[in-house]
Design a protein around this motif. Structure first.
Motif, PDB file in Angstrom:
ATOM      1  N   SER A  44       0.826  -1.208   0.000  1.00 28.06           N
ATOM      2  CA  SER A  44       0.000   0.000   0.000  1.00 28.06           C
ATOM      3  C   SER A  44       0.861   1.260   0.000  1.00 28.06           C
ATOM      4  O   SER A  44       0.555   2.224  -0.692  1.00 28.06           O
ATOM      5  CB  SER A  44      -0.906  -0.016   1.227  1.00 28.06           C
ATOM      6  OG  SER A  44      -1.683   1.129   1.283  1.00 28.06           O
ATOM      7  N   PHE A  45       1.949   1.252   0.756  1.00 28.94           N
ATOM      8  CA  PHE A  45       2.816   2.424   0.861  1.00 28.94           C
ATOM      9  C   PHE A  45       3.604   2.682  -0.427  1.00 28.94           C
ATOM     10  O   PHE A  45       3.765   3.819  -0.839  1.00 28.94           O
ATOM     11  CB  PHE A  45       3.783   2.246   2.026  1.00 28.94           C
ATOM     12  CG  PHE A  45       4.719   3.400   2.223  1.00 28.94           C
ATOM     13  CD1 PHE A  45       4.261   4.597   2.759  1.00 28.94           C
ATOM     14  CD2 PHE A  45       6.046   3.304   1.853  1.00 28.94           C
ATOM     15  CE1 PHE A  45       5.119   5.672   2.932  1.00 28.94           C
ATOM     16  CE2 PHE A  45       6.912   4.375   2.022  1.00 28.94           C
ATOM     17  CZ  PHE A  45       6.451   5.556   2.569  1.00 28.94           C
ATOM     18  N   THR A  46       4.098   1.617  -1.069  1.00 28.59           N
ATOM     19  CA  THR A  46       4.955   1.778  -2.243  1.00 28.59           C
ATOM     20  C   THR A  46       4.198   1.706  -3.562  1.00 28.59           C
ATOM     21  O   THR A  46       4.695   2.168  -4.580  1.00 28.59           O
ATOM     22  CB  THR A  46       6.057   0.705  -2.275  1.00 28.59           C
ATOM     23  OG1 THR A  46       5.451  -0.582  -2.389  1.00 28.59           O
ATOM     24  CG2 THR A  46       6.941   0.776  -1.056  1.00 28.59           C
ATOM     25  N   GLY A  47       3.030   1.079  -3.548  1.00 27.11           N
ATOM     26  CA  GLY A  47       2.298   0.878  -4.791  1.00 27.11           C
ATOM     27  C   GLY A  47       2.829  -0.304  -5.593  1.00 27.11           C
ATOM     28  O   GLY A  47       2.451  -0.509  -6.744  1.00 27.11           O
ATOM     29  N   ARG A  48       3.715  -1.080  -4.983  1.00 25.12           N
ATOM     30  CA  ARG A  48       4.294  -2.255  -5.640  1.00 25.12           C
ATOM     31  C   ARG A  48       4.137  -3.470  -4.744  1.00 25.12           C
ATOM     32  O   ARG A  48       4.157  -3.363  -3.522  1.00 25.12           O
ATOM     33  CB  ARG A  48       5.774  -2.028  -5.929  1.00 25.12           C
ATOM     34  CG  ARG A  48       5.984  -0.801  -6.780  1.00 25.12           C
ATOM     35  CD  ARG A  48       7.255  -0.855  -7.525  1.00 25.12           C
ATOM     36  NE  ARG A  48       7.496   0.449  -8.145  1.00 25.12           N
ATOM     37  CZ  ARG A  48       8.669   0.996  -8.249  1.00 25.12           C
ATOM     38  NH1 ARG A  48       9.725   0.365  -7.805  1.00 25.12           N
ATOM     39  NH2 ARG A  48       8.797   2.166  -8.830  1.00 25.12           N
ATOM     40  N   GLU A  49       4.011  -4.607  -5.381  1.00 23.40           N
ATOM     41  CA  GLU A  49       3.787  -5.849  -4.638  1.00 23.40           C
ATOM     42  C   GLU A  49       5.011  -6.197  -3.798  1.00 23.40           C
ATOM     43  O   GLU A  49       6.132  -6.241  -4.285  1.00 23.40           O
ATOM     44  CB  GLU A  49       3.490  -6.986  -5.619  1.00 23.40           C
ATOM     45  CG  GLU A  49       3.052  -8.265  -4.962  1.00 23.40           C
ATOM     46  CD  GLU A  49       1.708  -8.147  -4.269  1.00 23.40           C
ATOM     47  OE1 GLU A  49       1.524  -8.802  -3.227  1.00 23.40           O
ATOM     48  OE2 GLU A  49       0.836  -7.395  -4.755  1.00 23.40           O
ATOM     49  N   CYS A  50       4.777  -6.442  -2.524  1.00 26.55           N
ATOM     50  CA  CYS A  50       5.829  -6.890  -1.603  1.00 26.55           C
ATOM     51  C   CYS A  50       5.426  -8.268  -1.092  1.00 26.55           C
ATOM     52  O   CYS A  50       4.263  -8.498  -0.761  1.00 26.55           O
ATOM     53  CB  CYS A  50       5.961  -5.924  -0.427  1.00 26.55           C
ATOM     54  SG  CYS A  50       7.143  -6.489   0.810  1.00 26.55           S
ATOM     55  N   SER A  51       6.393  -9.184  -1.071  1.00 24.09           N
ATOM     56  CA  SER A  51       6.074 -10.517  -0.570  1.00 24.09           C
ATOM     57  C   SER A  51       7.171 -11.002   0.358  1.00 24.09           C
ATOM     58  O   SER A  51       8.348 -10.734   0.148  1.00 24.09           O
ATOM     59  CB  SER A  51       5.892 -11.502  -1.729  1.00 24.09           C
ATOM     60  OG  SER A  51       7.098 -11.650  -2.442  1.00 24.09           O
ATOM     61  N   ILE A  52       6.749 -11.680   1.399  1.00 27.41           N
ATOM     62  CA  ILE A  52       7.653 -12.372   2.310  1.00 27.41           C
ATOM     63  C   ILE A  52       7.323 -13.844   2.130  1.00 27.41           C
ATOM     64  O   ILE A  52       6.334 -14.339   2.659  1.00 27.41           O
ATOM     65  CB  ILE A  52       7.443 -11.919   3.775  1.00 27.41           C
ATOM     66  CG1 ILE A  52       7.621 -10.414   3.898  1.00 27.41           C
ATOM     67  CG2 ILE A  52       8.399 -12.661   4.695  1.00 27.41           C
ATOM     68  CD1 ILE A  52       7.238  -9.843   5.245  1.00 27.41           C
ATOM     69  N   GLU A  53       8.147 -14.529   1.345  1.00 26.87           N
ATOM     70  CA  GLU A  53       7.825 -15.897   0.964  1.00 26.87           C
ATOM     71  C   GLU A  53       8.333 -16.927   1.964  1.00 26.87           C
ATOM     72  O   GLU A  53       7.837 -18.038   2.018  1.00 26.87           O
ATOM     73  CB  GLU A  53       8.377 -16.171  -0.434  1.00 26.87           C
ATOM     74  CG  GLU A  53       7.705 -15.286  -1.475  1.00 26.87           C
ATOM     75  CD  GLU A  53       8.360 -15.331  -2.835  1.00 26.87           C
ATOM     76  OE1 GLU A  53       9.288 -16.139  -3.044  1.00 26.87           O
ATOM     77  OE2 GLU A  53       7.948 -14.540  -3.700  1.00 26.87           O
ATOM     78  N   GLY A  54       9.315 -16.565   2.767  1.00 29.92           N
ATOM     79  CA  GLY A  54       9.835 -17.466   3.785  1.00 29.92           C
ATOM     80  C   GLY A  54       9.164 -17.230   5.118  1.00 29.92           C
ATOM     81  O   GLY A  54       8.207 -16.464   5.231  1.00 29.92           O
ATOM     82  N   PRO A  55       9.691 -17.870   6.153  1.00 33.45           N
ATOM     83  CA  PRO A  55       9.110 -17.679   7.487  1.00 33.45           C
ATOM     84  C   PRO A  55       9.382 -16.288   8.040  1.00 33.45           C
ATOM     85  O   PRO A  55      10.357 -15.637   7.658  1.00 33.45           O
ATOM     86  CB  PRO A  55       9.807 -18.751   8.332  1.00 33.45           C
ATOM     87  CG  PRO A  55      11.050 -19.087   7.609  1.00 33.45           C
ATOM     88  CD  PRO A  55      10.792 -18.837   6.155  1.00 33.45           C
TER      89      PRO A  55
END
Length: 163
Positions: A44-55
């Motif tokens: 939401s802040f950057t307008g780009r998809e952020c993902s945390i795929e690990g634990p």
């Protein structure tokens, strides 16, 4: 005097109880919920998809710490690669007790960070973020050269970590 000590005792016990209840409630929230909240807030802040795929592991006592693995931040739509940022492991640790003395004891460790910094032919930089739904039409020009080709700079660190 006894009444004052009694009131102070009740006040201290109430504050301690409130602190314990707060910590208990915070610890009842699962790490997956925190992972979704952090990813969603960053997106939401950057307008780009952020993902945390690990634990993801969060601790609040005795230090505020965050340990996450396989983190990715999407590049601009016109970018050369899909990810602008990727980190194999992130460790963020803020010691709480030194804060009472006015000392900030902060550790940040990154394993295999890869940051892609690039500028489009129109002068738009991929590090210029806009919140979701608000795209900028023109970015900051960091170079006087006008080129039809994409300028690309890549910062890659192969160290195990640094602090």
């Amino acid at each position: 005097m006894k009444r004052l000590l009694k009131i102070l005792g009740y006040l201290f016990a109430s504050l301690l109880g409130l602190f314990i209840i707060t910590i208990t409630v915070v610890m009842l929230i699962t790490n997956n919920q925190y992972k979704e909240w952090i990813s969603s807030a960053t997106t939401s802040f950057t307008g780009r998809e952020c993902s945390i795929e690990g634990p993801l592991k969060l601790n609040f006592v005795p230090a505020l710490s965050l340990h996450a693995e396989d983190i990715r931040l999407q590049n601009a739509e016109w970018g050369a690669k899909q990810d602008m940022l990727s980190v194999d492991r992130l460790l963020f640790n803020l010691e709480l007790l030194p804060l009472f003395k006015g000392v900030v004891d902060l550790t940040v460790e990154l394993d295999n960070p890869e940051v892609l910094v690039e500028t489009s032919s129109t002068g738009q930089s991929n590090w210029e973020f806009s919140p979701t739904g608000q795209r900028t039409e023109q970015g900051t020009v960091i170079s006087e050269k006008k080129s039809e080709q994409l300028e690309q700079k890549q910062v890659v660190s192969k160290k195990e970590g640094f602090s």
